[in-house]
Design an enzyme around this catalytic site. Structure first.
Site: not given
Ligand SMILES: Cc1cc2nc3c(=O)[nH]c(=O)nc-3n(C[C@H](O)[C@H](O)[C@H](O)COP(=O)(O)O)c2cc1C
Ligand code: SF4
Lengths: 596, 394
Positions: A330, A369, A283, A310, A286, A372, A526, A377
């Site tokens: 990102s 999560k 990142e 994230c 990036e 996710e 988190c 994907e």
């Protein structure tokens, strides 16, 4: 300045600051008044009425949570009238509640059950109302289950979803006996604007909202001799897990956690912090690439500010509500998903394992999560990258079921290959941590020097303020980055989706010229995630935050790019940041979702 | 049967309002304190149900320091069987508007709202015409006050003042915690006077005739007149303006059908009075006039001997179970338990002694419910169960 006033609580004179509620004044005196709808994170609702107290001279009782102290008040918190009323209220709640406690996920950690036990409600004289209602359980979401038969209508979830998250997936519908907590048009949870952040679960006093648990699936995988089960643990888990296992908030249990996971029978105990470091390298590069394209190449397709990716709650939020900004995200997968993709490729190869036989489990402070890991994907390894996601709470259940005395466990280390991490990876667990970790690496990449902050601690991005802004001036960069000389890198950090909204609205209105923004769906980051121990409240978040930064401070390596396992990963496998392999395994794209 | 006829019918409220401009002009020539004192000395109390002294309410709002203050006319009139506010708004709207403007002048509020019950939408057009003309007058006379209609959503609970404000602010109509009271922080957190339609018209009467004339009507603690919506087993249902303080016996002489078994005073949230207590009951706010005295929003429902009091109670409880906003435990669950509980007793599934448990429950509801709705379920429940216990069981 608030004046002091004199009141008595149960006959004892007390001095309190004007403006304090009866509940707060009593708490200061060590007198606990039971509550249900009250939560320190939320505005006062005063609807459960469990906290009623007697103010001498008044016929009606007052809700302690909602009544400010007034001079001369004589307050009785446990008079017969109070007790009888309170007992009635608990009985009423129980009569409306599907009190099949032995079959409830929250058995043993339910606030209503605790209250019933405290008041020794041994009989049920009132009619059982729950069986008369046609309750169904919403199990459609991969993250959250909603069981209205357990709901006590305290509206903590509603206030959470609105006040902390600004999402309003859960609202109050109907009135009278039909009043309930419902989604938009009572659609299933997977079909509404819900970020799966699980804050509602974390704030629910009963079993009405719980995470969808995968405990049995994980035990089965562990027991299957043909499977190689790898486990990764998110940064925030190590500062929360102890609370579920009898320890105080803010205890760091990294070593005990690793030891426990080994005893549970996982074949390899690895660390999400490792891929947090990897995220930073990817990142950070990036960000610099985007800056170069924007500043030097003047490429109009490059989107700034770049936003972190994230937090899957945040991702789903932006997909629903700010889809025009998806290109600002990102493209890096979250550390969990980077780990998953590597576990079944890099790790499998290095260990000579058939990825088909690898079961990849992650322990997360998060319910989003679970969603996710379930995204279509997330199969870049050729398999489902992460098979099961357990919350911190679920891990605690595993540990208890295995009969481990957690506090007595001797600390162990993570296994090798994907178990090494730096302080930069750990601070991912706190709001501002990704920003800080990224700056530590990016600044050094650009200038060859440490970030200009004492002991690498970038204090301006730390803290629990909802939105924080910081500017870092880049001075004397290395030659290849000379275009950044004198550039002031503008950063913003937000946590809790109401705060994300503030930042996004500022961006949208053209009022913000940030280069880089970090957004975490949950308050505190988190460490305050929806999958963390219950309760989570401002004080507990503060303690977990301190623990995270202490963990960082104690680690010998504190910059992601210095992680030797990361260096090895690039050398042996990925070749270079943002390279072809990275692109394939570690980066992703996002989906516009409907607005309502 | 010989009886002493004591009911005094009066006619202030619906008396024509052609002089409203004059009343308004002369009233706002006075100092705000003068107007407040006038209201206080009239001892006018709110006619919306709770009976809060109107002068004091205006005074508290006038004294509150804030940039934006508001006047709200509560026209949510949700009590089944009452339609007095509707009559007022259709027959003497300018009195209401004048009273609101005076209230604005006294308190410093520049905005007024009429919270109109959803079912009264048919009044909106006429009312808006009146408001338009009223605004025109205000403009001509440099009176900085504007009135808007806010259409209610049709929920009974939205008549409760703080639920009403929640609803006006675009949220769900759920009563708020008090304190703060509307006079401190009401609509949009601004100090707010919220008055019932009828209360406002009485202030007009007071501005027109002076406090004394109003005070001289009625009895101690219950001054002036009141509009009653008379319904049930009566040969002459309708709306009547009567002096406060009358005995229920006199009322029944006037309105009963000769076979009156009981009267429900104050609608679902009021009290049921059995025949044997008619003589000991007065209609007013407080104080011991005859025996007990019962406040009321104006609904008087008569029942003759053909009525089952079980059914009456069953109806009320059905109403509360549905109309409770549902937020607080004692009211939401309590109403369900009471309703299902009396049915269970009736069917013999619960012993008669279960009624005592339910009576204790209504006490808890009265002590602990968040708003007037839940708090007052005890009124009809206990007065019916205690006076007609037998009908509950057999
Ligand atoms: C459940 C409930 C419903 C109410 N409905 C009304 C109503 O329809 N109209 C009204 O004027 N007041 C109603 N009230 C009383 C209001 O809360 C408030 O006391 C009143 O508007 C104040 O005006 P007043 O002082 O002029 O009576 C209701 C109260 C409760 C608890
Ligand atoms: S008493 Fe009833 S109507 Fe009033 S707040 Fe409670 S639930 Fe709502």
């Amino acid at each position: 300045m608030a004046k002091n006033i004199n009141i008595t609580i149960n006959g004892y004179p007390v001095d309190v600051k004007k403006g304090k509620t009866i509940l707060e004044a009593a708490e200061e005196q060590g007198v606990r008044i039971p509550t249900l709808c009250y939560h320190k994170d939320l505005c006062v609702a005063g609807n459960c009425r469990v906290c009623v107290v007697e103010v001498v001279g008044q016929k009606r009782l007052s809700a302690a949570c909602a009544t400010p102290c007034e001079d001369g008040m004589e307050i009785l918190t446990n008079s017969l009238k109070v007790r009888n009323s309170r007992k009635h209220i608990i009985e009423l709640l129980l009569s409306e509640h599907n009190a099949d406690c032995t079959k409830c996920y929250r058995n043993g950690s339910c606030e209503l059950q605790e209250l019933a036990s405290e008041y020794k409600i041994m009989t049920q004289d009132f009619l059982e109302l729950a069986p008369m209602k046609n309750y169904t359980i919403d199990m459609f979401s991969p993250s959250i289950m909603k069981d209205d038969s357990k709901c006590i209508r305290c509206q903590r979830c509603v206030r959470t979803c609105s006040e902390l998250q600004g999402v309003n997936a859960l609202t109050v519908a109907y009135k009278g006996d039909k009043m309930k907590i419902a989604t938009f048009f009572e659609k299933p949870m997977n079909d509404v604007v819900c970020t799966n952040c699980g804050q509602c679960v974390n704030h629910c006093p009963t079993g009405a909202l719980v995470e969808k648990n995968y405990i049995e699936e994980v035990w089965e995988a562990i027991a299957d001799p043909t499977k190689h089960v790898v486990v990764q643990t998110a940064p925030a888990v190590r500062v929360g897990l102890g609370e579920e296992l009898g320890m105080k908030p803010g205890e760091r249990v990294t070593g005990k956690m690793a030891a426990a996971l080994k005893r549970l029978g996982f074949n390899s105990v690895l660390d999400t912090d490792f891929t947090a470091d990897l995220t930073i390298v990817e990142e950070g590069n990036e960000l610099l690439t985007r800056l170069k394209k924007a500043l030097v190449d003047k490429d109009p397709d490059v989107k700034l500010p770049m936003a972190t990716s994230c937090s899957p709650g945040w991702i789903k939020y932006i997909e629903h509500l700010y889809p025009e900004y998806l290109d600002n995200l990102s493209t890096c997968k979250s550390p969990q998903q980077m780990f998953g993709a590597l576990a079944k490729t890099y790790y499998a190869k290095a260990r000579n394992l058939d990825p088909e036989n690898i079961v990849s489990v992650s322990i997360m402070p998060c319910t989003a999560k679970k969603f996710e890991a379930n995204r279509p994907e997330m199969h870049d390894s050729g398999y489902r990258d992460v098979d099961y996601v357990l919350t911190t709470r679920e891990l605690a259940i595993l540990i208890k079921q295995a009969g481990l005395d957690f506090e007595k466990l001797a600390p162990a280390k993570f296994d090798r290959l994907m178990g090494e991490s730096t302080g930069a990876g750990v601070i991912f667990g706190a709001t501002g941590g990704v920003m800080e970790a990224a700056l530590r690496t990016a600044y050094e990449l650009v200038t060859g020097r440490d970030v200009p902050f004492d002991n690498l601690n970038i204090m301006p991005v730390r803290g629990l303020e909802g939105v924080r802004k910081a500017t870092i001036k880049i001075e004397k960069p290395l030659k290849e980055w000379s275009f950044l000389d004198g550039v002031e890198l503008k950063c913003a950090v937000a946590h809790g989706l109401v705060n994300a909204k503030k930042v996004m609205d500022a961006v949208k209105a053209g009022e913000a010229d940030f280069h880089f923004i970090e957004i975490m769906a949950c308050p505190g980051g988190c460490l305050g995630g929806g999958g963390q121990p219950i309760p989570t409240n401002p004080e507990i978040r503060r303690k977990r935050t301190e623990a995270i930064y202490a963990e960082d401070g104690d680690l010998p390596l504190r910059k992601s790019h210095e992680n030797p396992e990361i260096q090895k990963l690039y050398k042996d496998f990925l070749i270079e940041p943002l390279g072809e392999k990275s692109h394939h395994l570690l980066h992703t794209k996002y989906t516009k979702r409907k607005h309502y | 049967m010989a009886y002493s006829y004591q009911l005094k019918r009066v006619d202030f409220i619906f008396k024509n309002e052609n002089n409203w401009e004059k009343v308004l002009a002369t009233t706002i020539k006075k100092k705000p304190e003068e107007i407040i004192n006038e209201l206080i000395s009239s001892e006018l109390k709110g006619r919306g149900g709770a009976g809060f002294p109107t002068g004091l309410k205006w005074k508290l709002t006038a004294e509150a320091k804030a940039k934006n203050k508001y006047v709200i006319c509560n026209a949510d009139e949700g009590e089944p069987g009452t339609f007095k506010d509707r009559e007022i708004l259709s027959r003497v709207p300018y009195k209401v508007l004048t009273a609101m403007a005076v209230c604005g002048y006294v308190t410093g509020a520049k905005e007024g709202y009429i919270y109109l019950r959803g079912e009264y939408k048919f009044l909106e057009e006429e009312l808006n015409k009146a408001i338009e003309e009223f605004h025109y007058y205000c403009q001509e006379t440099n009176l900085d006050f504007k009135v808007k209609i806010f259409m209610g959503s049709g929920a009974y609970i939205c008549g409760e003042e703080t639920a009403l404000m929640e609803s006006m602010e675009g949220r769900r109509g759920e009563p708020r915690n008090k304190p703060p009271f509307p006079t401190q922080a009401g609509y949009m957190d601004g100090p707010t006077v919220i008055n019932n339609v009828e209360t406002l018209v009485h202030t007009f009467t007071i501005f027109e005739y002076g406090a004394k004339k109003f005070y001289d009507l009625g009895v101690q603690y219950s001054r002036g007149t009141k509009l009653f919506s008379v319904s049930g087993d009566t040969p002459k249902p309708g709306i009547y303006e009567l002096e406060l303080g009358m005995s229920l016996q006199d009322f029944v002489y006037e309105f009963g059908d000769g076979d009156t078994k009981a009267v429900q005073v104050g609608g679902a949230s009021g009290f049921l009075v059995p025949r044997k207590k008619f003589n000991d009951t007065a209609i007013g706010y407080q104080g011991k006039l005859v025996g007990i005295s019962l406040p009321t929003g104006g609904s008087m429902m008569l029942f003759n001997s053909s009525r089952s009091m079980f059914n009456v109670l069953d109806n009320y409880l059905e109403f509360f179970r549905e109309e409770s906003c549902g937020q607080c435990t004692p009211c939401r669950v309590g109403c369900q338990q009471l309703l299902l509980g009396i049915k269970a007793v009736k069917r013999g599934e619960k012993p008669a002694s279960y009624l005592e448990k339910l009576l204790r429950l209504t006490e808890t509801m009265q002590y602990t419910a968040k708003c007037g709705l839940g708090q007052s379920v005890a009124n009809s429940f206990s007065s019916i169960v205690e006076n007609f216990r037998e009908e509950m069981i057999y």
